[in-house]
Design a protein around this motif. Structure first.
Motif, PDB file in Angstrom:
ATOM      1  N   THR A  83       0.852  -1.301   0.095  1.00  0.00           N
ATOM      2  CA  THR A  83       0.125  -0.010   0.041  1.00  0.00           C
ATOM      3  C   THR A  83       0.892   1.206   0.232  1.00  0.00           C
ATOM      4  OG1 THR A  83      -1.811  -1.236   1.103  1.00  0.00           O
ATOM      5  CG2 THR A  83      -1.870   1.198   1.155  1.00  0.00           C
ATOM      6  N   PHE A  84       0.776   2.129  -1.036  1.00  0.00           N
ATOM      7  CA  PHE A  84       1.701   3.417  -1.128  1.00  0.00           C
ATOM      8  C   PHE A  84       0.986   4.431  -0.450  1.00  0.00           C
ATOM      9  CE2 PHE A  84       2.714   1.225  -5.564  1.00  0.00           C
ATOM     10  CZ  PHE A  84       3.515   0.537  -5.031  1.00  0.00           C
ATOM     11  N   GLU A 142       0.262  -0.238  -9.656  1.00  0.00           N
ATOM     12  CA  GLU A 142      -0.281   0.787  -8.602  1.00  0.00           C
ATOM     13  C   GLU A 142      -0.182   0.038  -6.959  1.00  0.00           C
ATOM     14  OE1 GLU A 142      -3.943   1.762 -10.019  1.00  0.00           O
ATOM     15  OE2 GLU A 142      -3.024   3.209 -11.810  1.00  0.00           O
ATOM     16  N   SER A 143      -0.837   0.957  -6.247  1.00  0.00           N
ATOM     17  CA  SER A 143      -0.965   0.273  -4.891  1.00  0.00           C
ATOM     18  C   SER A 143      -1.886  -0.862  -4.829  1.00  0.00           C
ATOM     19  CB  SER A 143      -1.407   1.492  -4.150  1.00  0.00           C
ATOM     20  OG  SER A 143      -1.436   1.010  -2.657  1.00  0.00           O
ATOM     21  N   GLU A 144      -1.482  -2.151  -4.217  1.00  0.00           N
ATOM     22  CA  GLU A 144      -2.161  -2.974  -3.890  1.00  0.00           C
ATOM     23  C   GLU A 144      -2.521  -3.860  -5.340  1.00  0.00           C
ATOM     24  OE1 GLU A 144      -5.531  -2.462  -1.196  1.00  0.00           O
ATOM     25  OE2 GLU A 144      -4.136  -2.063   0.426  1.00  0.00           O
ATOM     26  N   THR A 170       9.917   2.415  -5.795  1.00  0.00           N
ATOM     27  CA  THR A 170       9.301   3.709  -5.822  1.00  0.00           C
ATOM     28  C   THR A 170      10.105   4.906  -6.106  1.00  0.00           C
ATOM     29  OG1 THR A 170       9.135   4.512  -3.428  1.00  0.00           O
ATOM     30  CG2 THR A 170       7.425   2.801  -4.327  1.00  0.00           C
ATOM     31  N   ASP A 171       9.440   6.297  -6.323  1.00  0.00           N
ATOM     32  CA  ASP A 171      10.438   7.216  -6.376  1.00  0.00           C
ATOM     33  C   ASP A 171      11.106   7.722  -5.413  1.00  0.00           C
ATOM     34  OD1 ASP A 171       8.370   8.439  -5.169  1.00  0.00           O
ATOM     35  OD2 ASP A 171       7.699   9.675  -6.924  1.00  0.00           O
ATOM     36  N   VAL A 185       3.018   8.625  -3.155  1.00  0.00           N
ATOM     37  CA  VAL A 185       3.706   7.942  -4.180  1.00  0.00           C
ATOM     38  C   VAL A 185       2.427   7.338  -4.767  1.00  0.00           C
ATOM     39  CG1 VAL A 185       4.758   5.789  -4.424  1.00  0.00           C
ATOM     40  CG2 VAL A 185       5.415   7.091  -2.467  1.00  0.00           C
ATOM     41  N   ALA A 186       2.661   7.632  -6.315  1.00  0.00           N
ATOM     42  CA  ALA A 186       1.354   7.166  -7.115  1.00  0.00           C
ATOM     43  C   ALA A 186       1.532   5.737  -7.522  1.00  0.00           C
ATOM     44  CB  ALA A 186       1.435   8.043  -8.238  1.00  0.00           C
TER      45      ALA A 186
END
Length: 406
Positions: free
Chosen positions: A9-10, A68-70, A41-42, A14-15
């Protein structure tokens, strides 16, 4: 029982992330909490581990895929036994696209992200590097040791590593290699350009006599280390504490611009720029105003080790109201640091160098350091920036001022 492997999960800042390295091949057995894949991630590299004992059944997102997240990145079979080859139900596209699976199938060593970068930069054959990590995994130290043993030297520029050769001209080999920029490096570049384009950035300079701090450190460093469980007394803690006291006196330096508003922070969260293999990172000393010298030194050391191992969390690098960057550790004599948005100012430390100085009409050789303060002229006038830097200089040249808050 099949379980979906999902990306972490971001946080809101964080996109998305990129699948960096699969450490297990399809059909390979995994122990509970064993590392499966790195998501870059960045800001940081996030690790995804096995939820239980079992087998990696399928790779859905191959290395290099943006997720993407999850998002579902693979399938894990809990309690299953390892197979010699991927099962028939494995997605052919994912199997073909997963470099980690092909590496294991050909007997090539599995490298950590840092080790892979070092090996690629030095043109090392992955399959001959001996791994000392868990399950034979090649660590950063393994790659460095192999490069040293092979007589390799680090490339002088990022665009000229010793890898596959281009056509040779009469003047000698002309080598080139094109590699994608990491997300962290791309994000750092984006933020640096953003800082220069959106802020009215200006830099003011001064110099500080480091002799008082050096004498104090030499006098008490052994006692300090014994009294604080092995924590060593360095120079950075003096700069952090001096900066905190100066920020209290000049709150505008500790503020930030949000649209048409000025946000004044009632706390001092000091970011300390740290160089890592993946690029520049800035972990934050939260509530530095409540920290003693030993706490500052211990936390900076902890952050340095985490940065080296790629273990810094996003929370540890989020926020910050002021930043200190020490280019002196690399030999820089003077520089103009770039702001870390949305902060208003950044302090640059530099190399301590002995120079002849005029003291009371006489010439003395003193250990001097140039200080640079880059600031956003939209919020800070020159008078505030200069007096802020002078306050830091005065406290360092008379360290008792830090304790007495004068």
């Amino acid at each position: 029982m099949a379980t979906e492997i999902k990306a972490p999960t971001f946080p809101e800042s964080v996109a998305d992330g990129t699948v960096a390295t699969w450490h297990k091949k399809v059909g390979e057995a995994c122990s509970r909490d064993e590392l499966l894949v790195d998501i870059e991630t960045d800001k940081v590299v996030l690790e995804v581990v096995a939820p239980a004992d079992g087998v990696l059944k399928e790779i859905v997102a191959a290395e290099g895929d943006v997720v993407e997240s999850e998002a579902i990145i693979g399938v894990f079979e809990e309690g299953a036994a390892a197979s010699a080859a991927p099962t028939a139900g494995t997605a052919p596209a994912a199997e073909a696209a997963a470099p980690a699976a092909s590496q294991a199938a050909t007997g090539e060593a599995i490298l950590s992200p840092a080790a892979r970068r070092i090996a690629d930069e030095h043109g090392l054959d992955h399959s001959v590097i001996k791994g000392t990590g868990k399950g034979g995994r090649v660590t950063k130290e393994d790659a460095l040791a192999h490069a040293k043993q092979a007589g390799q030297s680090a490339p002088t520029t990022a665009s000229q590593p010793a890898t596959a050769q281009a056509p040779v001209a009469s003047g000698g080999p002309r080598e080139e290699k094109r590699v994608p920029m990491s997300r962290l490096r791309a994000r750092v570049a984006e933020r640096l350009v953003q800082a220069q384009q959106t802020a009215a950035m200006l830099t003011t300079f001064n110099e500080v006599n480091m002799k008082p701090v050096m004498e104090l450190r030499n006098k008490y460093k052994d006692v300090f280390e014994k009294s604080h469980n092995g924590t060593r007394l360095g120079f950075m803690s003096f700069f952090v504490k001096a900066a905190v006291e100066a920020l209290k006196r000049y709150p505008a330096v500790n503020a930030s611009i949000d649209g048409n508003d000025i946000v004044y922070h009632g706390y001092q969260d000091v970011g300390v720029a740290v160089s890592s293999d993946r690029g520049l990172v800035v972990p934050v000393l939260r509530n530095a105003e409540n920290m003693g010298l030993a706490e500052v030194e211990a936390k900076i050391r902890e952050y340095g080790l985490k940065a080296r191992d790629g273990k810094l969390s996003i929370d540890e690098m989020t926020g910050g109201t002021f930043t200190i960057s020490n280019g002196g550790v690399f030999g820089s004599l003077i520089s103009t640091p770039i702001l870390n948005p949305p902060q208003t100012a950044i302090l640059g430390m530099h190399k301590i160098q002995e120079r002849p100085m005029a003291v009371n009409g006489k010439v003395e050789i003193l250990p001097m350091m140039y200080l640079a303060l880059s600031y956003d002229h939209r919020l800070l006038d020159g008078k505030e920036a200069v007096t802020f830097l002078v306050a830091i200089k005065e406290m360092l040249e008379d360290p008792a001022r830090i304790l007495l808050e004068i």
